[in-house]
Structures are given as structure tokens and as C-alpha cells.
Write a protein that holds these residues in place. Structure first.
Motif, mmCIF file in Angstrom:
data_model
loop_
_atom_site.group_PDB
_atom_site.id
_atom_site.type_symbol
_atom_site.label_atom_id
_atom_site.label_comp_id
_atom_site.label_asym_id
_atom_site.label_seq_id
_atom_site.Cartn_x
_atom_site.Cartn_y
_atom_site.Cartn_z
ATOM 1 N N TRP A 1 41.450 34.536 36.680
ATOM 2 C CA TRP A 1 42.289 34.050 37.775
ATOM 3 C C TRP A 1 43.480 35.001 37.882
ATOM 4 O O TRP A 1 44.544 34.784 37.282
ATOM 5 C CB TRP A 1 42.759 32.615 37.487
ATOM 6 C CG TRP A 1 41.696 31.575 37.730
ATOM 7 C CD1 TRP A 1 40.409 31.786 38.117
ATOM 8 C CD2 TRP A 1 41.846 30.155 37.592
ATOM 9 N NE1 TRP A 1 39.743 30.583 38.238
ATOM 10 C CE2 TRP A 1 40.609 29.568 37.918
ATOM 11 C CE3 TRP A 1 42.903 29.329 37.227
ATOM 12 C CZ2 TRP A 1 40.399 28.188 37.882
ATOM 13 C CZ3 TRP A 1 42.698 27.951 37.191
ATOM 14 C CH2 TRP A 1 41.458 27.384 37.528
ATOM 15 N N ARG A 2 43.285 36.094 38.621
ATOM 16 C CA ARG A 2 44.303 37.127 38.830
ATOM 17 C C ARG A 2 44.272 37.544 40.289
ATOM 18 O O ARG A 2 43.222 37.469 40.930
ATOM 19 C CB ARG A 2 43.979 38.386 38.008
ATOM 20 C CG ARG A 2 44.162 38.260 36.527
ATOM 21 C CD ARG A 2 44.159 39.655 35.879
ATOM 22 N NE ARG A 2 44.296 39.559 34.453
ATOM 23 C CZ ARG A 2 43.275 39.498 33.586
ATOM 24 N NH1 ARG A 2 42.030 39.545 34.026
ATOM 25 N NH2 ARG A 2 43.503 39.393 32.293
ATOM 26 N N LEU A 3 45.393 38.045 40.769
ATOM 27 C CA LEU A 3 45.407 38.602 42.126
ATOM 28 C C LEU A 3 44.593 39.888 42.166
ATOM 29 O O LEU A 3 43.852 40.141 43.106
ATOM 30 C CB LEU A 3 46.839 38.885 42.566
ATOM 31 C CG LEU A 3 47.753 37.683 42.787
ATOM 32 C CD1 LEU A 3 49.144 38.151 43.203
ATOM 33 C CD2 LEU A 3 47.181 36.749 43.848
ATOM 34 N N LEU A 4 44.755 40.705 41.118
ATOM 35 C CA LEU A 4 44.041 41.987 41.033
ATOM 36 C C LEU A 4 43.387 42.075 39.660
ATOM 37 O O LEU A 4 44.036 41.797 38.649
ATOM 38 C CB LEU A 4 45.030 43.144 41.206
ATOM 39 C CG LEU A 4 45.651 43.270 42.598
ATOM 40 C CD1 LEU A 4 47.051 43.853 42.507
ATOM 41 C CD2 LEU A 4 44.770 44.113 43.509
ATOM 42 N N SER A 5 42.121 42.468 39.626
ATOM 43 C CA SER A 5 41.403 42.540 38.353
ATOM 44 C C SER A 5 40.626 43.835 38.275
ATOM 45 O O SER A 5 40.210 44.385 39.306
ATOM 46 C CB SER A 5 40.372 41.405 38.238
ATOM 47 O OG SER A 5 40.975 40.153 38.306
ATOM 48 N N VAL A 6 40.392 44.271 37.048
ATOM 49 C CA VAL A 6 39.469 45.381 36.831
ATOM 50 C C VAL A 6 38.174 44.797 36.293
ATOM 51 O O VAL A 6 38.188 43.907 35.440
ATOM 52 C CB VAL A 6 40.080 46.404 35.848
ATOM 53 C CG1 VAL A 6 38.995 47.273 35.241
ATOM 54 C CG2 VAL A 6 41.076 47.279 36.593
ATOM 55 N N ALA A 7 37.045 45.263 36.828
ATOM 56 C CA ALA A 7 35.753 44.751 36.362
ATOM 57 C C ALA A 7 34.781 45.908 36.190
ATOM 58 O O ALA A 7 34.895 46.937 36.867
ATOM 59 C CB ALA A 7 35.196 43.769 37.386
ATOM 60 N N LYS A 8 33.854 45.714 35.282
ATOM 61 C CA LYS A 8 32.783 46.703 35.109
ATOM 62 C C LYS A 8 31.778 46.509 36.248
ATOM 63 O O LYS A 8 31.552 45.368 36.700
ATOM 64 C CB LYS A 8 32.072 46.478 33.775
ATOM 65 C CG LYS A 8 32.933 46.756 32.563
ATOM 66 C CD LYS A 8 32.065 46.672 31.302
ATOM 67 C CE LYS A 8 32.824 47.140 30.084
ATOM 68 N NZ LYS A 8 34.003 46.313 29.758
ATOM 69 N N ALA A 9 31.158 47.606 36.666
ATOM 70 C CA ALA A 9 30.215 47.532 37.794
ATOM 71 C C ALA A 9 29.151 46.468 37.550
ATOM 72 O O ALA A 9 28.778 45.716 38.456
ATOM 73 C CB ALA A 9 29.562 48.900 38.003
ATOM 74 N N GLU A 10 28.652 46.364 36.297
ATOM 75 C CA GLU A 10 27.545 45.437 36.027
ATOM 76 C C GLU A 10 27.980 43.967 36.051
ATOM 77 O O GLU A 10 27.140 43.065 36.031
ATOM 78 C CB GLU A 10 26.848 45.775 34.691
ATOM 79 C CG GLU A 10 27.725 45.760 33.458
ATOM 80 C CD GLU A 10 28.355 47.127 33.145
ATOM 81 O OE1 GLU A 10 28.506 47.955 34.069
ATOM 82 O OE2 GLU A 10 28.698 47.351 31.975
#
Ligand SMILES: NC(=O)c1ccc[n+]([C@@H]2O[C@H](COP(=O)([O-])OP(=O)(O)OC[C@H]3O[C@@H](n4cnc5c(N)ncnc54)[C@H](OP(=O)(O)O)[C@@H]3O)[C@@H](O)[C@H]2O)c1
Length: 331
Positions: free
Chosen positions: A97-106
Motif C-alpha cells: 500500500w504505497r503511492l509509488l512502488s518498485v516491482a520485479k517484472a515477474e
């Protein structure tokens, strides 16, 4: 870029409150190779999250204290360090629950905004829709003319279950907690009968609504509502245990009707399931749900609360029945 996140501040005893959550400012992380930076557009709040607030092992691990809550989101790619996604893509996945997040493509799946509104990836074409599809069709195999009772009928899962049962030619009886919700079930989703469990004598109302007994019961709520349905099951009845929301905030389990003798004499089947059990068949489910949606055979309702800060309030509203259809937060 300014970023915010919502953490688990404390574990609830009984009904959760907004004090169990904490909103704080945080830094915006930089994506590395194979990762994307996404801007959250919609957050899903779901009843199962209540179990994750307890420090108890379940089919998903508990949220850690002072850690970011996570759940289903729809987001827009802002910056991509992978060939799989580019800026502007709409994606869905399980993120914090964040405004901006980093995620892995998978961790992400693309959402095609041309096929359906992007919010449906969290509702009728997402986890709740798949729960309805497999929990009803795979477990209960409803047949035309049979009586199907659905509890939690006006929620994200329940509205879809009611409609799939109608598509299959069943007599559908929906149980929900307000007259407004029941009017929607009757007038928009064309179920055959409804019961407001907050105002009716559920046992009497069920007997009147199911003159030929109950062949299929899709259980979203458990507790006394389910006890009342069980008393009416027919020979060979099938019962899908999807959720037990009436018990999620109990500090001590209550003991209700013991179902075994009823199941025994009716040669009936009761089965629990977790939607993830069906992960290998999700594509089949989404394709069929999407087809029914495109054909106008399936409708969906959404209850959208605006504002990231209101996410805890939206979550708490699930336990007060504030939502008709899928509860979402527009960030
Ligand atoms: N097995 C799985 O994999 C799976 C996956 C998704 C969801 N689920 C379960 O399915 C159920 C429905 O989920 P959903 O996402 O569609 O939520 P939802 O039905 O959209 O929202 C929850 C609804 O539950 C009802 N409710 C709340 N407290 C209740 C109580 N004490 N007694 C009776 N009803 C109560 C409220 O409606 P009223 O106004 O009618 O009270 C509320 O709107 C939940 O139990 C959830 O945990 C299971």
C-alpha cells in the motif's frame, strides 16, 4: 517524487480500527535492472486481509508489525528497467500500500484497458471473479432448475456467483445485509429471491424462498446464516466454503450447528477452497468471465472510495457491509 505508505501499526483484538494502521511519508525507490517503478491507481481491500493482521499462520503469512500492508493493486508504469514493460503500461499485481512502488517484472501482469475498465482486474476479472467461477462451478457443478443459495450475495464474489448460477439456469436465492443490496440483486442481477439477514427471521425466510430445498450453497459468511441454510439441504447437496466473514473478528470461535449428521443423511458434500488452488486454470476463468461480460450476461458493481489515506477506512467498511460489489480505493 513524494511517496507515502500504510503500515500495520498494531494487531487488532476483535474488530479492527483505523488505529491498527499508520500512514507515513517515505522515499521513492529507484528501479534496478529487471524492475519497474509504478504509480498506484487503485487498491483492493479484501476480507482475507483481516486474517493477515493476526499473528497466526494461515495459507498466507501474517503482515509483519510496522511493515507495509500489501494487496492487489492496479498501477501505471512510470519507469521501466525491463523489456517486458514500458512507461504508461497498466499493470496489476500484489504490491504494498504505497503511492509509488518498485516491482520485479515477474510480479506484474499487463492489463489491457481496451478490453474492460482497468478496475475489473481487481474485481470481476480478477481474484474475486475467479473465486466465484471456480468455487461455484468446480465445487458445486450447479444444474438447471436447482436451487442455489448465496450468502454475502451482494459483495464482489457473491454478485458474480449469483449471476453465474443464473447463467446456468438455477433458481438463485441471495442473502445480504440491506434492502438496497437486495433490490440490486433482484432488479439488476435478476436473482429469484432475497433475504435481508439483518431484518428477517432467516430460517423462516429461507424456508419460504426455497420451497424445494437447497441443492447448492455458496458460503461467504458462515455462522448462523450457514446453520440455517444447512437445515434445508437436499439429497446430494453441494456446499462450497468460500469465506466465513462473520467469524473473522471473533476473539473466540463460536460453536454452532455440527453439520456432519446433516451431510451424512443427505449424502451431501461440503468443501473449502482457496482460489490460488486454481491458479493453473486462471486463464480459462478469465476468458469465460470476460466473454460473459462482453456478451452482457455478467454485470459488476464497484464501491470506490477516493484517497489513499482512506484505504484503512475502506477496508473496515467491508465488515460493516458498506460496499455493494467490489470495494476499491482510487488513489
Ligand atoms: N476462498 C477464497 O479463495 C476466497 C477468495 C476471495 C474471497 N473469499 C471470501 O469470500 C467472502 C466474500 O469476499 P468479497 O471479497 O466478495 O467481500 P465482499 O462480499 O465484497 O465484502 C464483504 C461483505 O461481507 C458482508 N459481511 C460483513 N460482515 C458480515 C457478517 N458478520 N455476517 C454476514 N455478512 C457479513 C457485508 O455485506 P452485508 O451487507 O451483506 O453484510 C460485506 O459487504 C469473504 O468471506 C472472503 O473472505 C474467499
Amino acid at each position: 517524487m513524494q511517496n507515502k505508505q500504510i503500515l500495520l501499526n498494531s494487531r487488532p483484538a476483535g474488530m479492527p480500527t483505523t488505529d491498527n494502521f499508520r500512514i507515513e511519508n517515505t522515499v521513492t525507490p529507484e528501479p534496478k535492472d529487471g524492475e519497474v517503478l509504478v504509480r498506484t491507481l487503485y487498491l483492493s481491500v479484501d476480507p482475507y486481509m483481516r486474517s493477515r493482521m493476526n499473528d497466526r499462520k494461515s495459507y498466507v503469512p501474517p503482515f509483519a508489525l510496522n511493515e507495509v500492508i500489501s494487496g492487489g493493486v492496479v498501477a501505471e508504469v512510470v519507469d521501466s528497467r525491463t523489456a517486458n514493460f514500458q512507461a504508461g503500461d497498466i499493470v496489476t499485481g500484489m504490491l504494498g500500500w504505497r503511492l509509488l512502488s518498485v516491482a520485479k517484472a515477474e510480479e506484474l501482469r499487463k492489463v489491457d484497458p481496451r478490453l474492460a475498465p482497468i478496475t475489473t482486474a481487481l474485481g470481476v476479472l480478477g481474484m474475486p471473479g475467479l473465486t466465484a467461477y471456480f468455487g461455484l462451478l468446480d465445487i458445486c457443478n450447479p444444474q438447471a432448475g436447482e436451487t442455489v443459495v448465496v450468502s454475502g450475495a451482494a459483495g464482489a464474489v457473491g454478485t458474480t456467483v449469483c449471476q453465474i448460477a443464473k447463467i446456468k439456469g438455477c433458481r438463485v436465492v441471495g442473502i445480504a445485509g440491506s434492502d438496497e443490496k437486495n433490490a440490486y440483486l433482484l432488479n439488476e442481477l435478476h436473482v429469484d429471491a432475497t433475504i435481508n439477514y439483518k431484518t428477517a427471521n432467516v430460517k423462516e425466510a429461507l424456508a419460504a424462498a426455497c420451497p424445494n430445498g437447497v441443492d447448492v450453497y455458496f458460503d461467504n459468511v458462515g455462522g448462523e446464516i450457514s446453520d440455517a441454510v444447512l437445515l434445508l439441504i437436499n439429497k446430494g447437496a453441494r456446499i462450497s466454503i468460500c469465506g466465513q466473514i462473520s467469524m473473522y473478528n471473533l476473539e473466540r470461535m463460536d460453536v454452532g450447528l455440527r453439520p456432519q449428521p446433516l451431510l451424512l443423511v443427505k449424502s451431501a458434500m461440503m468443501r473449502g477452497f482457496i482460489v490460488i488452488d486454481y491458479a493453473p486454470r486462471f486463464a480459462e476463468g478469465v476468458t469465460q468471465l470476460g466473454k460473459w461480460l462482453a456478451e452482457g450476461k455478467l454485470k459488476y458493481a464497484e464501491n470506490i472510495i477516493e484517497g489513499f489515506e482512506n484505504t484503512p477506512r475502506a477496508f473496515l467498511g467491508l465488515f460493516a457491509g458498506e460496499n455493494l460489489g467490489k470495494q476499491l480505493v482510487k488513489v
